[in-house]
Design an enzyme around this catalytic site. Structure first.
Site, PDB file in Angstrom:
ATOM      1  N   LYS A   1       0.837  -1.210   0.000  1.00  0.00           N
ATOM      2  CA  LYS A   1       0.000   0.000   0.000  1.00  0.00           C
ATOM      3  C   LYS A   1       0.868   1.254   0.000  1.00  0.00           C
ATOM      4  CE  LYS A   1      -0.388  -0.510   5.011  1.00  0.00           C
ATOM      5  NZ  LYS A   1      -1.245  -0.988   6.105  1.00  0.00           N
TER       6      LYS A   1
ATOM      7  N   ARG B   1     -10.349  -0.001  15.008  1.00  0.00           N
ATOM      8  CA  ARG B   1     -10.232   0.852  13.827  1.00  0.00           C
ATOM      9  C   ARG B   1     -11.280   0.365  12.828  1.00  0.00           C
ATOM     10  NH1 ARG B   1      -4.502   1.113  10.805  1.00  0.00           N
ATOM     11  NH2 ARG B   1      -5.142  -0.976  10.181  1.00  0.00           N
TER      12      ARG B   1
ATOM     13  N   TYR C   1      12.769  31.165   7.738  1.00  0.00           N
ATOM     14  CA  TYR C   1      11.523  31.871   8.028  1.00  0.00           C
ATOM     15  C   TYR C   1      11.291  32.050   9.520  1.00  0.00           C
ATOM     16  CZ  TYR C   1       9.698  31.192   3.248  1.00  0.00           C
ATOM     17  OH  TYR C   1       9.480  31.225   1.912  1.00  0.00           O
TER      18      TYR C   1
ATOM     19  N   MET D   1       9.088  24.910   2.335  1.00  0.00           N
ATOM     20  CA  MET D   1       8.370  24.001   1.437  1.00  0.00           C
ATOM     21  C   MET D   1       9.335  23.249   0.521  1.00  0.00           C
ATOM     22  SD  MET D   1       5.430  24.682  -1.396  1.00  0.00           S
ATOM     23  CE  MET D   1       4.290  25.491  -0.312  1.00  0.00           C
TER      24      MET D   1
HETATM   25  C1  LIG Z   1      -0.447  -1.992   6.675  1.00  0.00           C
HETATM   26  C2  LIG Z   1      -0.962  -3.280   7.184  1.00  0.00           C
HETATM   27  C3  LIG Z   1      -0.079  -4.355   7.382  1.00  0.00           C
HETATM   28  C4  LIG Z   1       1.414  -4.243   7.221  1.00  0.00           C
HETATM   29  O1  LIG Z   1       1.972  -3.723   8.400  1.00  0.00           O
HETATM   30  P1  LIG Z   1       3.554  -3.593   8.582  1.00  0.00           P
HETATM   31  O2  LIG Z   1       3.700  -3.140   9.980  1.00  0.00           O
HETATM   32  O3  LIG Z   1       4.010  -2.572   7.597  1.00  0.00           O
HETATM   33  O4  LIG Z   1       4.140  -4.922   8.306  1.00  0.00           O
HETATM   34  C5  LIG Z   1      -0.626  -5.571   7.771  1.00  0.00           C
HETATM   35  N1  LIG Z   1      -1.956  -5.722   7.957  1.00  0.00           N
HETATM   36  C6  LIG Z   1      -2.818  -4.695   7.785  1.00  0.00           C
HETATM   37  C7  LIG Z   1      -4.260  -4.941   7.992  1.00  0.00           C
HETATM   38  C8  LIG Z   1      -2.354  -3.445   7.409  1.00  0.00           C
HETATM   39  O5  LIG Z   1      -3.217  -2.431   7.257  1.00  0.00           O
END
Ligand SMILES: *Cc1c(COP(=O)(O)O)cnc(C)c1O
Length: 362
Positions: free
Chosen positions: A33, A131, A258, A307
């Site tokens: 992801k 979550r 800044y 930036m």
């Molecule tokens: C992002 C995610 C992972 C991977 O987690 P890492 O700590 O990067 O290995 C695994 N399971 C779910 C459901 C996630 O959202």
């Protein structure tokens, strides 16, 4: 010369290390992801596929669509589907992770509307992270829904809230117990035969006894596992480098950057570095928090991050305009840099902006 170097040989090392720690029946789901944790989505995914990964996971459906459009043939789980992404999931043969009554019902309606059968889905339980996920008490309702042949149940999973913390912590124990109970109940219904998985990267290091049928690893493939002793066994894949744009001699009493960010109390040599918060350099790294390496020496960030740039104190460093600046990589680990700004490797890595050129090394 802002570039994020991606070393695929380091990815391969991490992958093989993780595989070496898996039981023979345990699969590795590679989590890619957020553009493979801010690195280079396609290069990373293609190499992992070549190494034998047969299941990838993304957060949202548009990420999975990009993978399919670019020739990834393996299974792709979408962890957090939203109704607006259902068509992408179906049209691109992705696999939907269902996490709520609402999402399951809506996805079911979509499958019926499209007259689809045996569509691969996964069920995510909330065992304590609070979550996304079904309450364990939804078990009977879920089983009833899954009797419809619109679905094929591929796996049941949950996600730990503090997988890097001490094993014995109450929340870890509670989540594992809850997952084990759910697993027993599912196994007792023998006509469906899903896989089970619970662990992310640090979970794999902390709880090797709870690998079940698969583990879901993201950050560890990139060289980090949320504890220094675990990080040591992995190699960072990404390295951020740039070069000095300009050097100023700043007199006593003057300011740098800044908003009077840094007042100079004695004459200082200040180098300007062409990366800013638009490139993912967290503003909290400013004002003496973050450090970079120039000619092997530590240069501290002074003043506020801009930036497009930030400034470092090079008073004691022999350097010239154009010299290489090493922001993070195998040295000055992104994990340490992140901690100095009160954040974590995940945030710094995934924030590296699109202006920074990705350069892939085989
Ligand atoms: C992002 C995610 C992972 C991977 O987690 P890492 O700590 O990067 O290995 C695994 N399971 C779910 C459901 C996630 O959202």
């Amino acid at each position: 010369m802002n570039q994020l170097n991606i070393y695929l040989s380091n990815l391969e090392h991490n992958y093989k290390f993780l595989k070496g720690n898996l039981n023979s029946g345990t699969n590795l789901i590679a989590v890619v992801k957020a553009s493979a944790y801010g690195s280079a989505l396609l290069a990373i995914t293609k190499r992992l596929e070549k190494l034998g990964v047969n299941t990838f996971a993304v957060a949202y459906s548009n990420e999975g669509k990009i993978l399919r459009k670019n020739g990834i043939k393996s299974r792709i789980m979408v962890f957090y589907p939203q109704p607006s992404g259902f068509d992408d999931i179906i049209d691109n043969k992705l696999e939907a992770c269902l996490y709520s009554v609402n999402i399951l019902k809506k996805f079911h309606e979509k499958l019926i509307f499209k007259k689809l059968r045996n569509f691969p889905v996964h069920i995510k339980y909330n065992t304590g992270l609070n979550r996304l996920g079904f309450k364990p008490s939804c078990f009977d309702w879920i089983i009833n829904q899954l009797k419809d042949d619109a679905f094929t149940l591929k796996s049941i999973y949950s996600h730990l809230a503090v997988s890097q913390a001490k094993k014995e912590i109450e929340l870890n124990k509670k989540q594992i117990e809850s997952f084990l109970k759910l697993r027993d109940k599912h196994i007792a219904i023998s006509e469906i035969n899903p896989k089970f998985h619970l662990l992310n990267s640090s979970g794999l290091f902390n709880f090797p006894e709870f690998q079940f049928d698969a583990v879901r690893c993201g950050i560890a493939l990139h060289g980090f596992a949320n504890r220094p002793e675990w990080d040591k066994q992995l190699i960072p894949v990404a390295e951020l480098i740039t070069s000095i744009s300009q050097i100023h001699l700043v007199k006593k009493g003057e300011y740098v950057g800044y908003d009077f960010g840094c007042k100079v109390n004695e004459e200082k040599k200040i180098a300007t570095i062409p990366l800013g918060h638009a490139d993912g350099i967290n503003r909290k790294l400013g004002n003496q928090k973050g450090k970079v390496l120039i000619n092997g020496k530590i240069a501290t960030i002074v003043g506020n991050i801009c930036m497009d740039m930030f400034m470092v104190d090079v008073t004691k460093i022999s350097c010239s305009e154009g010299d290489k600046v090493y922001v993070f990589g195998n040295e000055n680990s992104v994990s340490d840099l992140a901690h100095s700004a009160g954040t974590i490797s995940y945030e710094l890595l995934t924030a590296i902006g699109p202006r920074v050129k990705r350069v892939i090394y085989d």
